[in-house]
Structure formats: structure tokens, C-alpha cells
Design a protein around this motif. Structure first.
Motif, mmCIF file in Angstrom:
data_model
loop_
_atom_site.group_PDB
_atom_site.id
_atom_site.type_symbol
_atom_site.label_atom_id
_atom_site.label_comp_id
_atom_site.label_asym_id
_atom_site.label_seq_id
_atom_site.Cartn_x
_atom_site.Cartn_y
_atom_site.Cartn_z
ATOM 1 N N ALA A 173 8.110 -6.427 0.098
ATOM 2 C CA ALA A 173 6.814 -7.004 0.408
ATOM 3 C C ALA A 173 5.804 -6.596 -0.655
ATOM 4 C CB ALA A 173 6.335 -6.535 1.774
ATOM 5 N N GLU A 174 4.897 -7.496 -0.927
ATOM 6 C CA GLU A 174 3.863 -7.195 -1.920
ATOM 7 C C GLU A 174 2.774 -6.363 -1.272
ATOM 8 O OE1 GLU A 174 0.669 -9.623 -4.595
ATOM 9 O OE2 GLU A 174 2.555 -10.600 -4.113
ATOM 10 N N HIS A 175 2.404 -5.284 -1.939
ATOM 11 C CA HIS A 175 1.385 -4.379 -1.414
ATOM 12 C C HIS A 175 0.038 -4.710 -2.027
ATOM 13 C CE1 HIS A 175 -0.543 -0.788 0.055
ATOM 14 N NE2 HIS A 175 -0.947 -0.507 -1.173
ATOM 15 N N LYS A 176 -0.967 -4.859 -1.185
ATOM 16 C CA LYS A 176 -2.327 -5.077 -1.654
ATOM 17 C C LYS A 176 -3.136 -3.840 -1.302
ATOM 18 C CE LYS A 176 -2.123 -10.040 -1.186
ATOM 19 N NZ LYS A 176 -2.630 -11.242 -0.515
ATOM 20 N N HIS A 177 -3.657 -3.181 -2.313
ATOM 21 C CA HIS A 177 -4.390 -1.935 -2.117
ATOM 22 C C HIS A 177 -5.620 -2.163 -1.250
ATOM 23 C CE1 HIS A 177 -5.572 2.135 -3.028
ATOM 24 N NE2 HIS A 177 -6.788 1.710 -3.328
ATOM 25 N N GLY A 178 -5.774 -1.320 -0.231
ATOM 26 C CA GLY A 178 -6.949 -1.386 0.634
ATOM 27 C C GLY A 178 -6.828 -2.360 1.777
ATOM 28 N N SER A 179 -5.651 -2.924 2.030
ATOM 29 C CA SER A 179 -5.522 -3.927 3.077
ATOM 30 C C SER A 179 -4.941 -3.368 4.374
ATOM 31 C CB SER A 179 -4.625 -5.069 2.587
ATOM 32 O OG SER A 179 -3.312 -4.598 2.320
ATOM 33 N N MET A 180 -4.580 -2.099 4.407
ATOM 34 C CA MET A 180 -3.968 -1.518 5.595
ATOM 35 C C MET A 180 -5.038 -1.095 6.600
ATOM 36 S SD MET A 180 -1.135 1.490 5.709
ATOM 37 C CE MET A 180 -2.084 2.961 6.015
ATOM 38 N N ASP A 181 -4.752 -1.269 7.880
ATOM 39 C CA ASP A 181 -5.657 -0.840 8.939
ATOM 40 C C ASP A 181 -5.473 0.661 9.153
ATOM 41 O OD1 ASP A 181 -7.397 -0.747 11.068
ATOM 42 O OD2 ASP A 181 -5.903 -1.428 12.514
ATOM 43 N N ILE A 182 -6.524 1.431 8.909
ATOM 44 C CA ILE A 182 -6.411 2.892 8.986
ATOM 45 C C ILE A 182 -7.277 3.489 10.084
ATOM 46 C CG2 ILE A 182 -5.766 3.146 6.561
ATOM 47 C CD1 ILE A 182 -8.683 4.016 6.044
ATOM 48 N N THR A 183 -7.640 2.697 11.084
ATOM 49 C CA THR A 183 -8.512 3.225 12.136
ATOM 50 C C THR A 183 -7.839 4.353 12.907
ATOM 51 O OG1 THR A 183 -7.784 1.455 13.617
ATOM 52 C CG2 THR A 183 -9.824 1.095 12.400
ATOM 53 N N THR A 184 -6.538 4.238 13.162
ATOM 54 C CA THR A 184 -5.833 5.292 13.887
ATOM 55 C C THR A 184 -5.798 6.574 13.076
ATOM 56 O OG1 THR A 184 -4.450 3.620 14.942
ATOM 57 C CG2 THR A 184 -3.673 5.879 15.041
ATOM 58 N N GLN A 185 -5.542 6.463 11.780
ATOM 59 C CA GLN A 185 -5.517 7.649 10.926
ATOM 60 C C GLN A 185 -6.890 8.298 10.855
ATOM 61 O OE1 GLN A 185 -4.090 4.753 10.176
ATOM 62 N NE2 GLN A 185 -2.073 5.082 9.319
ATOM 63 N N GLU A 186 -7.938 7.484 10.796
ATOM 64 C CA GLU A 186 -9.288 8.034 10.747
ATOM 65 C C GLU A 186 -9.633 8.780 12.033
ATOM 66 O OE1 GLU A 186 -11.644 4.593 9.893
ATOM 67 O OE2 GLU A 186 -11.484 4.867 7.720
#
Length: 44
Positions: free
Chosen positions: A2-15
Motif C-alpha cells: 500500500a502507498e503510504h501518505k505522510h500525515g494521513s493516519m488517524d492518531i487520536t487514540t495514540q494522543e
């Protein structure tokens, strides 16, 4: 792959997890400091 696009991941759980960890560490440090101060005052 899969192609990775920087900054497109949902990180609310990690935050939220990181925020909880930081709050836990701050509270633990405060409790430890209070215990050390208590021992320094009443252990003499």
C-alpha cells in the motif's frame, strides 16, 4: 504494498494514550515528592 501518505493516519487514540501516560507520570512524581518531603520532615 500500500502507498503510504505522510500525515494521513488517524492518531487520536495514540494522543489520548500519551496524554494519559503524561498525566500518570506527573501524578506519580508529585506523590513521590510528597513522600520524600514527609520522610525528611518526620524522620529526624
Amino acid at each position: 504494498m500500500a502507498e503510504h501518505k505522510h500525515g494521513s493516519m488517524d492518531i487520536t487514540t495514540q494522543e489520548k494514550t500519551f496524554e494519559g501516560f503524561i498525566n500518570f507520570v506527573i501524578r506519580a512524581v508529585i506523590v513521590i515528592l510528597c513522600a520524600v518531603i514527609f520522610l525528611a520532615i518526620f524522620n529526624s
